[in-house]
Design a protein around this motif. Structure first.
Motif, mmCIF file in Angstrom:
data_model
loop_
_atom_site.group_PDB
_atom_site.id
_atom_site.type_symbol
_atom_site.label_atom_id
_atom_site.label_comp_id
_atom_site.label_asym_id
_atom_site.label_seq_id
_atom_site.Cartn_x
_atom_site.Cartn_y
_atom_site.Cartn_z
ATOM 1 N N ILE A 83 -15.131 -30.327 19.007
ATOM 2 C CA ILE A 83 -14.383 -29.687 17.913
ATOM 3 C C ILE A 83 -12.885 -29.874 18.138
ATOM 4 N N TYR A 84 -12.461 -29.633 19.365
ATOM 5 C CA TYR A 84 -11.047 -29.778 19.723
ATOM 6 C C TYR A 84 -10.540 -31.183 19.391
ATOM 7 N N GLN A 85 -11.317 -32.186 19.753
ATOM 8 C CA GLN A 85 -10.916 -33.565 19.485
ATOM 9 C C GLN A 85 -10.839 -33.839 17.992
ATOM 10 N N ARG A 86 -11.784 -33.294 17.230
ATOM 11 C CA ARG A 86 -11.763 -33.498 15.786
ATOM 12 C C ARG A 86 -10.541 -32.831 15.143
ATOM 13 N N VAL A 87 -10.149 -31.677 15.663
ATOM 14 C CA VAL A 87 -8.927 -31.040 15.145
ATOM 15 C C VAL A 87 -7.720 -31.930 15.414
ATOM 16 N N LEU A 88 -7.631 -32.467 16.613
ATOM 17 C CA LEU A 88 -6.508 -33.356 16.933
ATOM 18 C C LEU A 88 -6.495 -34.575 16.011
ATOM 19 N N GLU A 89 -7.682 -35.004 15.594
ATOM 20 C CA GLU A 89 -7.796 -36.169 14.711
ATOM 21 C C GLU A 89 -7.497 -35.831 13.254
ATOM 22 N N GLY A 90 -7.461 -34.526 12.921
ATOM 23 C CA GLY A 90 -7.094 -34.155 11.558
ATOM 24 C C GLY A 90 -7.997 -33.167 10.863
ATOM 25 N N MET A 91 -9.120 -32.794 11.465
ATOM 26 C CA MET A 91 -9.981 -31.799 10.836
ATOM 27 C C MET A 91 -9.281 -30.450 10.799
ATOM 28 N N GLY A 92 -9.289 -29.802 9.640
ATOM 29 C CA GLY A 92 -8.710 -28.472 9.540
ATOM 30 C C GLY A 92 -9.639 -27.435 10.140
ATOM 31 N N MET A 93 -9.061 -26.309 10.589
ATOM 32 C CA MET A 93 -9.880 -25.247 11.166
ATOM 33 C C MET A 93 -9.360 -23.890 10.731
ATOM 34 N N ILE A 104 -12.961 -22.128 21.370
ATOM 35 C CA ILE A 104 -12.177 -23.154 20.699
ATOM 36 C C ILE A 104 -10.800 -22.637 20.323
ATOM 37 N N PHE A 105 -10.694 -21.388 19.852
ATOM 38 C CA PHE A 105 -9.371 -20.881 19.474
ATOM 39 C C PHE A 105 -8.493 -20.719 20.705
ATOM 40 N N LYS A 106 -9.042 -20.212 21.794
ATOM 41 C CA LYS A 106 -8.243 -20.063 23.020
ATOM 42 C C LYS A 106 -7.812 -21.426 23.561
ATOM 43 N N LYS A 107 -8.659 -22.423 23.418
ATOM 44 C CA LYS A 107 -8.292 -23.770 23.870
ATOM 45 C C LYS A 107 -7.161 -24.333 23.005
ATOM 46 N N LEU A 108 -7.245 -24.117 21.706
ATOM 47 C CA LEU A 108 -6.204 -24.616 20.809
ATOM 48 C C LEU A 108 -4.883 -23.880 21.000
ATOM 49 N N GLY A 186 -4.254 -31.995 13.027
ATOM 50 C CA GLY A 186 -5.032 -30.912 12.432
ATOM 51 C C GLY A 186 -4.211 -29.671 12.159
ATOM 52 N N LYS A 187 -4.594 -28.956 11.097
ATOM 53 C CA LYS A 187 -3.957 -27.696 10.734
ATOM 54 C C LYS A 187 -4.937 -26.544 10.955
ATOM 55 N N ILE A 188 -4.409 -25.425 11.458
ATOM 56 C CA ILE A 188 -5.223 -24.283 11.858
ATOM 57 C C ILE A 188 -4.690 -23.033 11.173
ATOM 58 N N PHE A 189 -5.604 -22.189 10.693
ATOM 59 C CA PHE A 189 -5.229 -20.903 10.107
ATOM 60 C C PHE A 189 -6.088 -19.822 10.728
ATOM 61 N N ASN A 212 -8.037 -21.004 -0.451
ATOM 62 C CA ASN A 212 -6.690 -21.599 -0.410
ATOM 63 C C ASN A 212 -6.423 -22.253 0.943
ATOM 64 N N ALA A 213 -6.853 -21.566 2.009
ATOM 65 C CA ALA A 213 -6.610 -22.082 3.357
ATOM 66 C C ALA A 213 -7.364 -23.382 3.591
ATOM 67 N N ALA A 214 -8.579 -23.482 3.056
ATOM 68 C CA ALA A 214 -9.347 -24.718 3.212
ATOM 69 C C ALA A 214 -8.642 -25.878 2.513
ATOM 70 N N GLN A 215 -8.122 -25.630 1.332
ATOM 71 C CA GLN A 215 -7.391 -26.684 0.622
ATOM 72 C C GLN A 215 -6.140 -27.092 1.392
ATOM 73 N N TRP A 216 -5.457 -26.106 1.957
ATOM 74 C CA TRP A 216 -4.240 -26.385 2.741
ATOM 75 C C TRP A 216 -4.558 -27.169 4.008
ATOM 76 N N ALA A 217 -5.660 -26.808 4.686
ATOM 77 C CA ALA A 217 -5.991 -27.387 5.992
ATOM 78 C C ALA A 217 -6.690 -28.729 5.908
ATOM 79 N N ALA A 218 -7.126 -29.129 4.720
ATOM 80 C CA ALA A 218 -7.857 -30.392 4.577
ATOM 81 C C ALA A 218 -7.022 -31.557 5.086
ATOM 82 N N PRO A 219 -7.651 -32.548 5.694
ATOM 83 C CA PRO A 219 -6.909 -33.692 6.252
ATOM 84 C C PRO A 219 -6.118 -34.427 5.180
ATOM 85 N N ILE A 220 -4.987 -34.986 5.591
ATOM 86 C CA ILE A 220 -4.201 -35.832 4.711
ATOM 87 C C ILE A 220 -4.206 -37.249 5.266
ATOM 88 N N VAL A 221 -4.048 -38.210 4.368
ATOM 89 C CA VAL A 221 -4.014 -39.606 4.796
ATOM 90 C C VAL A 221 -2.688 -39.873 5.488
#
Length: 236
Positions: A83-93, A104-108, A186-189, A212-221
Motif C-alpha cells: 500500500i505504501y509503495q502504491r501511495v508513493l506511485e500516486g494512489m490516493g488514500m 499504514i498511516f503511522k508509516k506514512l 500520492g495524496k492523503i486525507f 470530495n476527498a476521493a476526487q481530490w486524492a485521485a491520481p493525476i497524470v
C-alpha cells in the motif's frame, strides 16, 4: 475513478449495537454513498485473502479508503508495504477515524499518531477552517454530529499541509479533524469522525466530504519519479 473501501469488518460481527447501525458493514454504507456515474467502487475486508488487497486490486485502485480500529496488528506488514509503495506511485488514500493508529498511516506519517480519546457519545462540531479547499466544497461553516467519540489534542502527527476541519466537543476539547498530506505522487486525507457505535456514515455531509476527498486524492497524470544515478542533461 476506481475506489476501494477497506474495513476490518469485525465490530459489525461481534457487537449487536454496531450491527444494528451497519448490518452489512461500515464499508458497505460508505461504498453505497460514493457510487455515482464515472466512479467504480469495490470493498475489501481484513479476513479476505491478502485482506482483499491483492496486487491486482491495488494496481487498479485510484483511491483507497481505510477504516480500522481493533485489529491494526493483524494487518500483514507485506500488505502495508505494498500500500505504501502504491501511495508513493500516486494512489490516493483516505484514512478514517481510528485508522489514525493503523500501520499504514503511522508509516506514512513517521510519528506515533497517538491522541486523547473518550468513548462517551457527545456533540461534535467540525468547523471548516479552509473554505477554499475542494474537499469542503458544498459544506457549510460546520458539520454538527449529535453523538461521537471524542478525540483530543495533542494529536502526534506531522504538521498538515492543509488543515480543513477543526473539531470542538461538548467536553471542551478541540482536534485537528481534517488533514492533508502528500507522499511521493500520492495524496492523503485524514478525516476524524466515524466511531462504529454511532451512525456517522449515514450522515450525507460526512459522505460528501469523503466523496470530495476521493476526487481530490485521485491520481493525476505526470512524470514518473526517477531516483538514483543519472546521466547529465543535454546542453541547451
Amino acid at each position: 475513478m476506481n475506489i476501494t473501501v477497506w474495513n476490518e469488518f469485525r465490530h459489525e460481527k461481534l457487537n449487536a449495537a454496531v450491527a444494528a447501525i451497519y448490518p452489512e458493514g461500515i464499508h458497505h454504507v460508505i461504498a453505497k454513498g460514493l457510487q455515482q456515474e464515472g466512479v467504480n467502487v469495490q470493498t475489501a475486508t481484513l479476513d479476505e485473502v491478502e485482506h482483499g488487497l491483492t496486487d491486482k486490486v491495488l494496481r487498479e485502485t485510484d483511491v483507497l479508503i481505510w477504516w480500522g480500529h481493533k485489529a491494526h496488528e493483524e494487518v500483514e506488514d507485506e500488505i502495508v508495504q505494498k500500500i505504501y509503495q502504491r501511495v508513493l506511485e500516486g494512489m490516493g488514500m483516505i484514512v478514517l477515524h481510528s485508522g489514525h493508529f493503523s500501520k499504514i498511516f503511522k508509516k506514512l506519517m513517521g510519528t506515533s499518531c497517538d491522541l486523547k480519546w473518550r468513548q462517551v457519545g457527545e456533540k461534535e462540531r467540525l468547523w471548516v477552517v479552509d473554505p477554499s479547499h475542494p474537499i469542503v466544497a458544498g459544506i457549510g461553516e460546520y458539520i454538527e454530529l449529535e453523538k461521537e467519540e471524542m478525540y483530543g489534542e495533542f494529536f502526534d502527527i506531522p504538521e498538515p499541509e492543509s488543515l480543513l476541519f477543526l473539531s470542538w466537543f461538548a467536553g471542551g476539547e478541540v482536534f485537528r479533524s481534517g488533514c492533508t498530506y502528500s507522499r511521493g505522487k500520492g495524496k492523503i486525507f485524514y478525516f476524524r469522525p466515524g466511531h462504529e457505535t454511532y451512525p456517522t456514515y449515514h450522515n450525507p455531509q460526512i459522505i460528501k466530504v469523503i466523496r470530495n476527498a476521493a476526487q481530490w486524492a485521485a491520481p493525476i497524470v505526470g512524470p514518473q519519479l526517477q531516483f538514483g544515478k543519472t546521466d547529465p542533461l543535454e546542453k541547451l
